[in-house]
Motif scaffolding. Structure first.
Motif, PDB file in Angstrom:
ATOM      1  N   ALA A 137       0.824  -1.209   0.000  1.00 26.56           N
ATOM      2  CA  ALA A 137       0.000   0.000   0.000  1.00 26.56           C
ATOM      3  C   ALA A 137       0.860   1.263   0.000  1.00 26.56           C
ATOM      4  N   ASN A 138       2.091   1.156   0.513  1.00 27.52           N
ATOM      5  CA  ASN A 138       3.029   2.285   0.519  1.00 27.52           C
ATOM      6  C   ASN A 138       4.439   1.734   0.322  1.00 27.52           C
ATOM      7  N   PRO A 139       4.707   1.138  -0.839  1.00 25.77           N
ATOM      8  CA  PRO A 139       5.919   0.344  -1.026  1.00 25.77           C
ATOM      9  C   PRO A 139       7.226   1.113  -0.895  1.00 25.77           C
ATOM     10  N   ASN A 140       7.294   2.320  -1.429  1.00 25.77           N
ATOM     11  CA  ASN A 140       8.552   3.069  -1.384  1.00 25.77           C
ATOM     12  C   ASN A 140       8.959   3.440   0.031  1.00 25.77           C
ATOM     13  N   GLN A 141       7.992   3.533   0.920  1.00 24.06           N
ATOM     14  CA  GLN A 141       8.283   3.906   2.297  1.00 24.06           C
ATOM     15  C   GLN A 141       8.530   2.702   3.202  1.00 24.06           C
ATOM     16  N   LEU A 142       7.876   1.580   2.919  1.00 24.98           N
ATOM     17  CA  LEU A 142       7.857   0.488   3.888  1.00 24.98           C
ATOM     18  C   LEU A 142       8.777  -0.684   3.554  1.00 24.98           C
ATOM     19  N   TYR A 241      24.235   4.528   9.886  1.00 21.39           N
ATOM     20  CA  TYR A 241      22.822   4.653   9.507  1.00 21.39           C
ATOM     21  C   TYR A 241      22.187   5.852  10.199  1.00 21.39           C
ATOM     22  N   LYS A 242      21.076   6.302   9.661  1.00 24.81           N
ATOM     23  CA  LYS A 242      20.329   7.402  10.246  1.00 24.81           C
ATOM     24  C   LYS A 242      18.838   7.100  10.150  1.00 24.81           C
ATOM     25  N   VAL A 243      18.057   7.715  11.026  1.00 25.95           N
ATOM     26  CA  VAL A 243      16.607   7.542  11.001  1.00 25.95           C
ATOM     27  C   VAL A 243      16.057   8.212   9.747  1.00 25.95           C
ATOM     28  N   SER A 244      15.164   7.514   9.069  1.00 22.08           N
ATOM     29  CA  SER A 244      14.582   8.044   7.832  1.00 22.08           C
ATOM     30  C   SER A 244      13.834   9.346   8.104  1.00 22.08           C
ATOM     31  N   GLU A 245      13.882  10.212   7.133  1.00 22.40           N
ATOM     32  CA  GLU A 245      13.143  11.464   7.211  1.00 22.40           C
ATOM     33  C   GLU A 245      12.220  11.570   6.000  1.00 22.40           C
ATOM     34  N   PRO A 246      10.926  11.802   6.232  1.00 19.46           N
ATOM     35  CA  PRO A 246      10.263  11.908   7.529  1.00 19.46           C
ATOM     36  C   PRO A 246      10.248  10.570   8.270  1.00 19.46           C
ATOM     37  N   LEU A 247       9.965  10.631   9.552  1.00 14.96           N
ATOM     38  CA  LEU A 247       9.970   9.440  10.405  1.00 14.96           C
ATOM     39  C   LEU A 247       8.910   8.446   9.935  1.00 14.96           C
ATOM     40  N   ILE A 248       9.309   7.183   9.794  1.00 16.39           N
ATOM     41  CA  ILE A 248       8.400   6.111   9.376  1.00 16.39           C
ATOM     42  C   ILE A 248       8.450   5.011  10.428  1.00 16.39           C
ATOM     43  N   THR A 249       7.308   4.646  10.967  1.00 19.69           N
ATOM     44  CA  THR A 249       7.251   3.578  11.963  1.00 19.69           C
ATOM     45  C   THR A 249       6.221   2.534  11.528  1.00 19.69           C
ATOM     46  N   PHE A 250       6.365   1.341  12.076  1.00 23.34           N
ATOM     47  CA  PHE A 250       5.482   0.224  11.724  1.00 23.34           C
ATOM     48  C   PHE A 250       5.270  -0.591  12.983  1.00 23.34           C
ATOM     49  N   ASP A 251       4.017  -0.846  13.324  1.00 20.39           N
ATOM     50  CA  ASP A 251       3.705  -1.524  14.573  1.00 20.39           C
ATOM     51  C   ASP A 251       3.973  -3.022  14.475  1.00 20.39           C
ATOM     52  N   ALA A 252       4.558  -3.580  15.532  1.00 21.45           N
ATOM     53  CA  ALA A 252       4.895  -5.009  15.543  1.00 21.45           C
ATOM     54  C   ALA A 252       3.663  -5.882  15.434  1.00 21.45           C
ATOM     55  N   SER A 253       2.514  -5.386  15.867  1.00 23.24           N
ATOM     56  CA  SER A 253       1.295  -6.194  15.815  1.00 23.24           C
ATOM     57  C   SER A 253       0.828  -6.445  14.386  1.00 23.24           C
ATOM     58  N   ASN A 254       1.432  -5.770  13.410  1.00 26.05           N
ATOM     59  CA  ASN A 254       1.107  -6.030  12.009  1.00 26.05           C
ATOM     60  C   ASN A 254       1.653  -7.366  11.523  1.00 26.05           C
ATOM     61  N   TYR A 255       2.665  -7.882  12.219  1.00 27.72           N
ATOM     62  CA  TYR A 255       3.279  -9.137  11.789  1.00 27.72           C
ATOM     63  C   TYR A 255       2.509 -10.315  12.359  1.00 27.72           C
TER      64      TYR A 255
END
Length: 603
Positions: A137-142, A241-255
């Motif tokens: 649904a958001n491939p370039n980011q995730l 490494y550095k944190v992506s900008e803008p910040l992108i997070t993904f919840d563990a409960s998705n797995y």
């Protein structure tokens, strides 16, 4: 009885056995319950029954610090009889054809049949909230993206046969001397070998040791829970490494492996009062553009320039692939629109278009990564980790770099050749189930890997594919970034001087055929100067090819294929059907490269 009591008491005194005992007991106690994706978990299944209470208490009392054995207790979509039969078939070592080809991880129809001869339960439909579909649904980011370099060589394999001639026997008898030296006859065969390193995490025996993520996930700091987009407070990424900008997070409960445990009030998502388990998040991180600039020991301007050249040609290659995909999509859409007579034909055409959608998305994701300047660091990193371009001494590398963009120079690996070999494959891992909390100790994580085969047998979990029928490409740690789009460069170093020096002195049989010292490039960690031993291992030993060839060397041409129309069948007949996962992390990937002719298996 007294012996059993004594044995259990002895085991209780040794921490290293606790994981096995408690894991096994908890799996037996839950009987018909096993980990299943959230969409298939019923709300009423986890009320506070006696079995659940006993199991939870047992786990807490025995190994309160071992988060990796907190199982999600949920009802199975398959029957008890089916799971029991499945577990028994795995236990008995039933024959299975272990094969893999690139798969659309979002399409149910790809998994309507199985490559196994083992009877399995019908696969479930992929739910809309599946994490792969969320990635899409958001491939370039995730999507995580990782670069790899595979080095292989083809070399004669000598089989020595002892044969005493009639002349030698007669001469020995005539002069009454000890038998004359036995005449050796050498039969020449070809062996293809991959440059690998020993795997350190226990998931398999060998790995490529060249993977460098351009972008990946890492566990978030607790501070990130309240962090707004565009900020980088909280998570501290590893060196380089550095944190992506803008910040992108993904919840563990998705797995699907997330360890939900209900509190008995019907809330199984881990967000109600009294829940046993709270979710955590992952933060996206990217390799730094100047990753190799801040340490004198890591700086290598020539290698960086080489990586820049590879990236520029790769950009053009991806543009070309994208155009080809668009043309194929248009042709297939026209073909689909023209088909109305047969439902089966229409379904087949729709499946092809769907697969191309996934392929096109994959190319788009990699193209998005390659267009970023920091991609050069990822490419340089995989070149560096391969050891091919490491220095033997102050002025000499194992493999020379092209000078002044002279891509045809001798003893070099041209960027054009690397790009021609480039393939993009999506790796889909067998993850730990349940997914361990990021705070778990290293010993707990290691124990989980070692005990996973037993746990899968006890629970009836298929070790080769998920409940939707998607084939696992490799065995993974708890690193969720092991579901990746992998960019693979392959290089044949057969004819490169210095990498294939062996001792062929007939007067020294003990060393005959062994590598000369200093001819095997070392493995290097991404940001380390410590050299680690590599070794050449045959495709047969890596479970990529069968142990015996189905065609003689004379049947094969100099381009690596067989003469005539039998080449594809001959190559396919040589592909092993054994499970490569415990032996070689990239076993399925290398098999595919052999089938596509990228890796040649003969002279």
């Amino acid at each position: 009885m007294s012996f059993i009591i004594y044995f259990l008491f002895y085991i209780s005194l040794h921490d290293k056995y606790k994981y096995n005992i408690v894991s096994s007991l908890s799996l037996v106690a839950r009987n018909n319950h096993y980990s299943a994706p959230r969409i298939f978990r019923t709300r009423s299944v986890l009320s506070t029954t006696t079995t659940t209470t006993t199991t939870t208490s047992l786990m807490k009392d025995s190994v309160s610090d071992s988060i990796s054995i907190r199982y999600r207790l949920a009802s199975s979509t398959a029957s008890t009889a089916t799971r029991t039969s499945l577990a028994a078939s795995f236990e008995s070592g039933a024959v299975r054809n272990h094969s893999w080809s690139p798969q659309d991880l979002t399409n149910n129809s790809d998994y309507s049949s199985t490559s196994s001869s083992v009877a399995t339960a019908a696969t479930s439909p992929i739910p809309e909230d599946d994490y792969i579909r969320k990635y899409e649904a958001n491939p370039n980011q995730l999507w995580p993206v990782e670069f790899f370099l595979i080095a292989y060589r083809r070399r004669p394999r000598k089989k020595k046969k002892v044969k005493e001639t009639k002349e030698a026997k007669a001469k020995a008898k005539e002069i009454a001397e000890p038998k004359t030296k036995i005449k050796m006859e050498t039969e020449m065969e070809t062996e293809t070998q991959i440059l690998v390193r020993r795997s350190a995490n226990g998931t398999s025996k060998y790995g490529l040791g060249t993977g460098v993520p351009a972008t990946r996930w890492m566990p978030s700091s607790p501070k990130d829970a309240g962090t707004t987009a565009g900020t980088t407070a909280g998570t501290v990424p590893p060196v380089g490494y550095k944190v992506s900008e803008p910040l992108i997070t993904f919840d563990a409960s998705n797995y699907p492996e997330f360890p939900f445990i209900s509190n008995g009030d019907g809330d199984e998502h881990g967000d109600g009062d009294g829940d046993e388990y709270k979710s955590w998040t992952y933060t996206k991180i990217d390799i730094c553009e100047d990753a190799f600039h801040n340490d004198d020991a890591l700086q290598d301007p020539e290698l960086e320039q080489y990586a820049i050249c590879i990236r520029e040609i790769l950009k053009m290659k991806l543009d070309e692939l994208e155009q080809q995909q668009q043309q194929q999509q248009q042709q297939q859409q026209q073909h689909s629109n023209s088909i109305s007579d047969s439902d089966s034909d229409s379904d087949s055409s729709s499946d092809t278009i769907r697969m191309n959608d996934f392929e096109r998305s994959k190319i788009s994701v990699v193209k998005h990564i390659v267009q970023r300047n920091n991609c050069v660091a990822a490419i340089q990193g995989t070149l560096r980790m391969s050891g091919l371009f490491a220095y033997k001494d102050k002025d000499c590398r194992y493999v020379n770099l092209p000078k002044n963009n002279d891509i045809d120079a001798d003893a070099t690996i041209s960027p054009d050749k690397l790009i021609q070999s480039m393939r993009i494959y999506t790796m889909f891992p067998q993850m730990p189930n349940p997914l361990p909390n990021p705070s778990s100790s290293s010993s707990t994580l290691y124990d989980e890997i070692q005990n996973r085969p037993l746990q899968m047998k006890l629970s009836g979990r298929n070790p080769h594919e998920d409940i939707y029928g998607r084939t696992y490409t490799h065995i993974s740690t708890s690193n969720v970034s092991n579901t990746i789009h992998g960019v693979y460069f392959t290089v044949d170093v057969t004819d490169l001087p210095g990498l294939n020096d062996v001792d062929d002195d007939d007067d020294d049989d003990d060393n005959d055929g062994k590598e000369k010292l200093g001819t095997i490039p070392p493995a290097l960690d991404l940001f380390s100067t410590k050299q680690i031993q590599r070794e050449w291992v045959s495709l047969e030993d890596l479970k990529v090819l069968n142990n015996c060839s189905s065609s003689s060397p004379s049947d094969l041409n100099s381009e690596g294929g067989e003469s005539g129309s039998k080449s594809i069948n001959t190559i396919n007949s040589r592909i092993s059907v054994e499970d490569p996962k415990p032996t070689f992390i990239s076993g399925f990937i290398v098999r595919q490269l052999v089938k596509e002719g990228v890796i040649q298996i003969s002279y």
